[in-house]
Design a protein around this motif. Structure first.
Motif, short mmCIF file in Angstrom:
data_model
loop_
_atom_site.label_atom_id
_atom_site.label_comp_id
_atom_site.label_asym_id
_atom_site.label_seq_id
_atom_site.Cartn_x
_atom_site.Cartn_y
_atom_site.Cartn_z
N UNK A 39 0.83 -1.20 0.00
CA UNK A 39 0.00 0.00 0.00
C UNK A 39 0.86 1.25 0.00
N UNK A 40 1.95 1.25 0.75
CA UNK A 40 2.86 2.41 0.74
C UNK A 40 3.43 2.62 -0.65
N UNK A 41 3.79 1.55 -1.33
CA UNK A 41 4.31 1.64 -2.70
C UNK A 41 3.25 2.20 -3.64
N UNK A 42 1.99 1.73 -3.52
CA UNK A 42 0.90 2.24 -4.36
C UNK A 42 0.67 3.72 -4.11
N UNK A 43 0.74 4.13 -2.85
CA UNK A 43 0.55 5.53 -2.46
C UNK A 43 1.57 6.40 -3.21
N UNK A 44 2.81 6.00 -3.18
CA UNK A 44 3.88 6.75 -3.87
C UNK A 44 3.70 6.69 -5.39
N UNK A 45 3.35 5.52 -5.91
CA UNK A 45 3.20 5.34 -7.35
C UNK A 45 2.06 6.18 -7.93
N UNK A 46 1.08 6.53 -7.09
CA UNK A 46 -0.04 7.33 -7.56
C UNK A 46 0.23 8.83 -7.44
N UNK A 47 1.50 9.19 -7.17
CA UNK A 47 1.88 10.60 -7.22
C UNK A 47 1.94 11.31 -5.89
N UNK A 48 1.73 10.61 -4.82
CA UNK A 48 1.83 11.24 -3.52
C UNK A 48 3.30 11.29 -3.10
N UNK A 49 3.63 12.27 -2.28
CA UNK A 49 5.01 12.43 -1.83
C UNK A 49 5.40 11.24 -0.95
N UNK A 50 6.65 10.87 -1.03
CA UNK A 50 7.18 9.71 -0.30
C UNK A 50 7.35 10.04 1.18
N UNK A 51 6.24 10.28 1.86
CA UNK A 51 6.32 10.62 3.29
C UNK A 51 5.13 10.06 4.06
N UNK A 52 4.86 8.80 3.88
CA UNK A 52 3.71 8.20 4.55
C UNK A 52 3.84 8.45 6.05
N UNK A 53 2.93 9.25 6.58
CA UNK A 53 2.99 9.65 7.98
C UNK A 53 2.32 8.61 8.89
N UNK A 54 1.26 8.02 8.38
CA UNK A 54 0.53 7.04 9.17
C UNK A 54 -0.20 6.13 8.21
N UNK A 55 -0.12 4.85 8.45
CA UNK A 55 -0.83 3.88 7.63
C UNK A 55 -1.48 2.89 8.59
N UNK A 56 -2.79 2.79 8.51
CA UNK A 56 -3.49 1.84 9.37
C UNK A 56 -4.80 1.41 8.71
N UNK A 57 -5.43 0.44 9.33
CA UNK A 57 -6.74 -0.03 8.86
C UNK A 57 -7.81 0.81 9.54
N UNK A 58 -8.68 1.40 8.73
CA UNK A 58 -9.76 2.24 9.26
C UNK A 58 -10.88 1.38 9.83
N UNK A 59 -11.82 2.03 10.49
CA UNK A 59 -12.98 1.31 11.03
C UNK A 59 -13.79 0.63 9.94
N UNK A 60 -13.77 1.22 8.73
CA UNK A 60 -14.50 0.66 7.60
C UNK A 60 -13.71 -0.40 6.84
N UNK A 61 -12.60 -0.85 7.43
CA UNK A 61 -11.75 -1.89 6.84
C UNK A 61 -11.18 -1.47 5.49
N UNK A 62 -10.62 -0.26 5.46
CA UNK A 62 -9.87 0.26 4.32
C UNK A 62 -8.45 0.52 4.81
N UNK A 63 -7.49 0.54 3.90
CA UNK A 63 -6.18 1.06 4.25
C UNK A 63 -6.32 2.57 4.26
N UNK A 64 -5.92 3.21 5.35
CA UNK A 64 -6.00 4.66 5.48
C UNK A 64 -4.58 5.18 5.61
N UNK A 65 -4.20 6.09 4.71
CA UNK A 65 -2.83 6.61 4.69
C UNK A 65 -2.87 8.13 4.79
N UNK A 66 -2.01 8.66 5.64
CA UNK A 66 -1.81 10.10 5.76
C UNK A 66 -0.46 10.45 5.17
N UNK A 67 -0.41 11.50 4.37
CA UNK A 67 0.83 11.95 3.75
C UNK A 67 0.61 13.29 3.08
#
Length: 93
Positions: A39-67
């Motif tokens: 998921x971190x790799x996908x986050x970066x590959x989709x154009x987000x800056x390489x600074x994943x601040x927080x990655x966790x599973x949300x209450x709705x069972x999604x990967x939730x990433x802050x960056x």
């Protein structure tokens, strides 16, 4: 308080709670999910800056990433845990 005021207050509170809640993604077992590293790799590959601040599973069972996005704006992105598709993106100003 009158019934009408109580009803308006209850509706406003439930709307505020709904606005804070993230999306719901899946009920599939985690064995079918992409890993946190994938998921971190996908986050970066989709154009987000390489600074994943927080990655966790949300209450709705999604990967939730802050960056941050390319413009440096803070983002909160929900990804479907199996496909890696963006389900919801929130930009912070």
């Amino acid at each position: 308080m009158t019934f009408r005021k109580t009803l308006v207050l209850a509706l406003a509170l439930s709307a505020a709670a709904a606005a804070q809640a993230g999306p719901s993604c899946t009920e599939e077992p985690t064995s079918k999910w992409l890993t946190a590293e994938q998921m971190s790799e996908k986050f970066r590959a989709q154009g987000y800056v390489d600074d994943v601040r927080k990655l966790h599973v949300s209450k709705g069972k999604c990967w939730e990433i802050y960056g941050h996005d390319k413009a440096g704006k803070a983002v909160e992105v929900y990804f479907h845990p199996i496909t890696g598709a963006i389900v919801q993106e929130n930009r912070k100003d």
